[in-house]
Enzyme design. Structure first.
Site, PDB file in Angstrom:
ATOM      1  N   SER A 115     -34.396  12.308  24.075  1.00  0.00           N
ATOM      2  CA  SER A 115     -35.592  14.200  24.398  1.00  0.00           C
ATOM      3  C   SER A 115     -37.279  12.537  24.994  1.00  0.00           C
ATOM      4  O   SER A 115     -37.279  12.295  24.876  1.00  0.00           O
ATOM      5  CB  SER A 115     -35.594  14.592  22.779  1.00  0.00           C
TER       6      SER A 115
ATOM      7  N   HIS B   5     -12.081  26.499   7.866  1.00  0.00           N
ATOM      8  CA  HIS B   5     -13.396  28.072   8.278  1.00  0.00           C
ATOM      9  C   HIS B   5     -14.674  26.401   8.204  1.00  0.00           C
ATOM     10  O   HIS B   5     -15.370  27.366   7.364  1.00  0.00           O
ATOM     11  CB  HIS B   5     -13.163  28.575   6.924  1.00  0.00           C
TER      12      HIS B   5
ATOM     13  N   LYS C  90     -34.280  10.916  19.573  1.00  0.00           N
ATOM     14  CA  LYS C  90     -33.451  11.942  19.405  1.00  0.00           C
ATOM     15  C   LYS C  90     -32.438  10.824  19.798  1.00  0.00           C
ATOM     16  O   LYS C  90     -32.733  10.157  21.384  1.00  0.00           O
ATOM     17  CB  LYS C  90     -34.137  12.681  20.554  1.00  0.00           C
TER      18      LYS C  90
ATOM     19  N   GLU D 130     -21.627  18.716  24.716  1.00  0.00           N
ATOM     20  CA  GLU D 130     -22.560  19.860  24.755  1.00  0.00           C
ATOM     21  C   GLU D 130     -21.905  20.582  26.845  1.00  0.00           C
ATOM     22  O   GLU D 130     -21.858  20.797  26.703  1.00  0.00           O
ATOM     23  CB  GLU D 130     -24.068  19.495  24.668  1.00  0.00           C
TER      24      GLU D 130
END
Length: 480
Positions: free
Chosen positions: A286, A165, A292, A299
């Site tokens: 970024s 979980h 970043k 992704e």
């Protein structure tokens, strides 16, 4: 005659009984997508086998067969080299290749159509393509598994948190977690091998649907093309696409497994976890935030899973109401299959490189491993082994966790006095079980997280990878 002459020289394979030309709208809708012409080498492989069948039937003599086979080889070489292309009037790969062969051979090229149909040709071309690409996919999947195994071998003794979980559950070694992904991803190679066994039947000889009155030895063509046998039923041979759906299920299941791994890499590389550092070559930045470092491969791979699932659903939907035998709806098989294979050909190498080059922060993993009372199960297990019914052991352990929360301590900080305050059955003996090493070392059963068992698991999987590679290499069919 030049292979790339004007469209007016191309003859349709089906227009003899029509009085008028097809409309521009029909031509636009009916023409194959440009990606479909990648099947040309597989269509030519089928043509070689079919030509030999035509000689057996007496349609071609030995000299004509030799000329035809030599021309097929020349055409394939030109196509693969990029020197031969379809023209606008070529409705599909079959029209394209018949045009070229007829231009080069005259009437001999036209004889090749005898005894076959675009129905069995289309089924055969895609099946040959998928059987070939199954090996390519298996090799690429093996590279991802090998990257996971290489990381796992470095972290057999690296202590980590296991989750359920997405909550801290029990301590494990990090190699065990990595190997869980390797096992799940690898089962898709097992599925490909099993799929290939069911798919190794040739549709050639089925012709339009009833079988061919000319080509009566389809088993010989099947053997030449690397199949185990010809199809049992000519109608099924041209109408079935369950093998395409099954292939698409495997690719979508693989994409889902890669997506699950990607999600964890995103978490592990986050500032909140700081478990792994991804190599700069597998990240982006970024355009506005200079600090970043984004896990874009993970992704992008995660996002592709939905696309591959969609391809499976699209093909199942196309099939669900089709009467036997062939219907043009079945042309959707190529769009779905090509897109899934092309997508994975980008995702798999990127994932393998990202996993292979990532750096694991061993100290950070160990710091997190006991947090969230991950050793609580050790208390309950110890009580059960001491004769306390597990239902009571569970309650006692829950009370102990509640006590620790009130004191703002972890289980490892408990003293004998604290244990006695919670329950008299919690003797100091339990403390020696409240270490990460003890918890992990106790899981010595098959499939457990004990380092010795994980090392054995890694060794077994490396042997499996060798077998997978051997299967991918040992293919008798056409490879293009």
């Amino acid at each position: 005659m030049d292979d790339n002459q004007e469209a007016s020289s191309t003859k349709r394979l089906w227009g003899a009984r029509f009085k008028s030309e097809p409309s521009a709208a029909l031509k636009a809708l009916s023409r194959s997508e440009p990606s479909f012409f990648r099947l040309a080498p597989y269509d030519l492989a089928g043509s070689r086998a079919h030509a030999r069948e035509l000689q057996r039937a007496g349609v071609l003599d030995a000299n004509e067969l030799a000329q035809l086979l030599a021309c097929v080889d020349e055409v394939e070489h030109a196509f693969v080299a990029g020197d031969l292309h379809p023209i606008e009037a070529d409705e599909d790969v079959h029209t394209f290749l018949e045009r070229v062969l007829t231009q080069r051979l005259g009437p001999i090229g036209g004889k090749l159509r005898a005894g076959r149909s675009r129905n069995d040709q289309a089924a055969n071309d895609l099946k040959l393509y998928l059987r070939d690409k199954a090996r390519t996919l298996a090799t690429a999947i093996g590279d991802v598994q090998a990257a996971l195994v290489a990381q796992a071998e470095q972290h057999i003794d690296t202590l980590s948190t296991g989750f359920t979980h997405l909550q801290p559950a029990q301590p494990i070694v990090f190699a065990h977690h990595l190997m869980a992904h390797a096992q799940a991803i690898g089962r898709n190679v097992d599925r490909l091998i099993d799929w290939d066994r069911r798919s190794a039947r040739s549709p050639l000889g089925a012709a339009a649907l009833a079988g061919s009155a000319i080509c009566r030895s389809p088993e010989l063509s099947a053997a030449e093309l690397g199949y185990d046998a010809s199809c049992e039923n000519s109608i099924d041979a041209v109408a079935a696409r369950d093998h395409v759906c099954e292939f698409l299920f495997i690719t979508s299941m693989l994409a889902v497994e890669l997506s699950r791994l990607s999600e964890e890499v995103v978490l592990w590389s986050s500032r909140q976890f700081q478990w792994v550092v991804l190599d700069d070559g597998y990240c982006t930045g970024s355009s506005i935030m200079p600090q970043k470092k984004n896990p874009d491969i993970a992704e992008l791979s995660r996002g592709k899973a939905g696309r591959l699932i969609g391809n499976l659903v699209s093909m199942l939907s196309a099939l669900k109401s089709l009467p036997l035998a062939y219907n043009r709806d079945l042309a959707e098989d190529k769009s779905a299959a090509f897109d899934s294979i092309d997508t994975l050909s980008l995702v798999l190498p990127a994932m393998a490189g990202m996993i292979r080059t990532m750096r694991v922060d061993v100290d950070q993993l160990r710091r997190h491993a006991p947090l969230g009372f991950t050793l609580a199960t050790e208390v309950a297990d110890w009580l059960a082994l001491s004769g306390v019914p597990f239902s009571e052991a569970h309650e006692i352990t829950g009370a102990l966790v509640k006590f620790c929360e009130a004191q703002d301590i972890e289980l490892g900080a408990l003293t004998p006095a604290m244990l006695a305050e919670v329950d008299a059955r919690l003797t100091p003996e339990v403390l020696k079980h409240l270490t990460l090493e003890a918890a992990i070392g106790a899981r010595t059963g098959q499939g457990g997280t004990a380092p010795a068992r994980v090392a054995e698991q890694i060794a077994r999987l490396k042997a499996v990878l060798d077998k997978q590679a051997a299967w991918a290499a040992d293919y008798r069919g056409p490879r293009c």
